[in-house]
Design a protein around this motif. Structure first.
Motif, PDB file in Angstrom:
ATOM      1  N   PHE A   1      54.139-104.879 -17.316  1.00  0.00           N
ATOM      2  CA  PHE A   1      55.184-103.908 -17.653  1.00  0.00           C
ATOM      3  C   PHE A   1      54.697-102.945 -18.741  1.00  0.00           C
TER       4      PHE A   1
ATOM      5  N   ASN B 292      64.587-102.344 -14.830  1.00  0.00           N
ATOM      6  CA  ASN B 292      63.160-102.357 -15.121  1.00  0.00           C
ATOM      7  C   ASN B 292      62.610-103.749 -14.804  1.00  0.00           C
ATOM      8  N   SER B 293      61.278-103.858 -14.720  1.00  0.00           N
ATOM      9  CA  SER B 293      60.664-105.096 -14.250  1.00  0.00           C
ATOM     10  C   SER B 293      60.964-106.294 -15.146  1.00  0.00           C
TER      11      SER B 293
ATOM     12  N   SER C  73      58.016-105.316  -3.054  1.00  0.00           N
ATOM     13  CA  SER C  73      57.998-103.992  -3.691  1.00  0.00           C
ATOM     14  C   SER C  73      58.796-102.980  -2.884  1.00  0.00           C
TER      15      SER C  73
ATOM     16  N   ASN D 197      53.491-110.847 -16.388  1.00  0.00           N
ATOM     17  CA  ASN D 197      54.579-109.905 -16.116  1.00  0.00           C
ATOM     18  C   ASN D 197      54.849-108.990 -17.307  1.00  0.00           C
TER      19      ASN D 197
ATOM     20  N   LEU E 107      62.940-109.583 -13.781  1.00  0.00           N
ATOM     21  CA  LEU E 107      62.394-110.937 -13.908  1.00  0.00           C
ATOM     22  C   LEU E 107      63.392-111.873 -14.586  1.00  0.00           C
TER      23      LEU E 107
ATOM     24  N   GLN F 290      62.487-103.858  -2.995  1.00  0.00           N
ATOM     25  CA  GLN F 290      63.054-103.497  -4.298  1.00  0.00           C
ATOM     26  C   GLN F 290      63.419-102.017  -4.347  1.00  0.00           C
TER      27      GLN F 290
END
Length: 280
Positions: A220, A160-161, A145, A216, A165, A148
């Motif tokens: 989000f 964005n996550s 984290s 995940n 991913l 990132q």
């Protein structure tokens, strides 16, 4: 007629997030201990493979979020670095489940390393290797984290996550394949042979890997419809729920200190909810 103020959509997202998160955790534990499928690195590779496929379907086909492109080689290298840390934390988390119960795993994940270390030896199912690996997984998640935020801080490089991913999962597979072969030998052949004797393992792996992706996705969506602080509080509450369910399912012993700690967590969640209502 008064319009309902109950945010049913957000509640549904939270329930979906809890279900997928706790589900994948418990199924990981079942596969790695009760079922006897002792290959956590291969299991992580299955997760990343499914995340790669479903991320592409969600973004490229279903347009859940807009597709963000990698802008430069430098950004790609940064994402690859994040992927390595991500792999490390997930593998360590799965390895820890071979040695310690879900309740202790969640206790470590929800507390600081200092207090965890102080109270660890009072845990009835304490296992030193499992403890060390689980702490490493927790540290890896935190490091990922922070990393990132540092590496992808500029507006041009922010992802964005869901898009992150999409790019991290395939890179993770590249690292996990040699790691699987090196650490777990002929696991591919073992899995094929096992599936011929018991076809349920195929469905277990497919369902487990799909849940890993939905963790995940729902994470989000919950963040998008609530806030980062709310997500953190909900995450601690999720740990408490996971502990109770795991004790009921796996019948593992739990210390008084552990139960007291999670009791305080639930009380804290209730207080946070009431405070949020008053100051809204």
């Amino acid at each position: 007629m008064t319009k309902s103020l109950i945010p049913w959509y957000t509640i549904g997202l939270v329930v979906a997030w809890y279900s997928s998160n706790i589900g994948v955790l418990l199924l990981n534990k079942y596969l790695l201990t009760n079922y006897g499928f002792k290959y956590p690195v291969f299991l992580t590779m299955c997760h990343m493979s499914m995340c790669s496929v479903l991320s592409y379907v969600a973004i490229a086909c279903m347009k859940v979020v807009p597709l963000q492109h990698i802008a430069s080689k430098t950004q790609f290298v940064k994402i690859a670095g994040l992927s390595v840390v991500f792999c490390f934390s997930v593998v360590c988390g799965n390895v820890s489940l071979r040695y310690i119960p879900v309740s202790f795993n969640q206790s470590i994940g929800a507390t600081t390393p200092f207090f965890t270390a102080v109270f660890a030896y009072g845990e009835p199912s304490f296992h030193l290797l499992g403890f060390i690996v689980c702490v490493s997984a927790t540290a890896g998640r935190a490091f990922k984290s922070v990393l990132q935020e540092i590496l992808l801080s500029s507006e041009e490089e922010k992802l964005n996550s869901m898009n992150l991913l999409l790019y991290m999962a395939p890179i993770a597979i590249v690292f996990l394949i040699p790691a699987t072969l090196l650490m777990e030998g002929n696991v591919f052949k073992i899995t094929v042979d096992l599936s011929r004797r018991d076809s349920k393992i195929v469905w277990y792996l497919l369902f487990n890997s799909s849940l890993a992706y939905f963790v995940n996705l729902t994470n989000f969506l919950v963040t998008k419809h609530t806030s980062a602080l709310t997500l953190q509080v909900l995450g601690n509450a999720k740990g408490a729920v996971a502990v109770v369910i795991s004790i009921l399912i796996f019948k593992n012993p739990v210390s008084f200190i552990g139960m007291a700690g999670y009791g305080l967590t639930v009380i804290g969640v209730v207080i946070y909810g009431e405070a949020k209502k008053r100051f809204r």
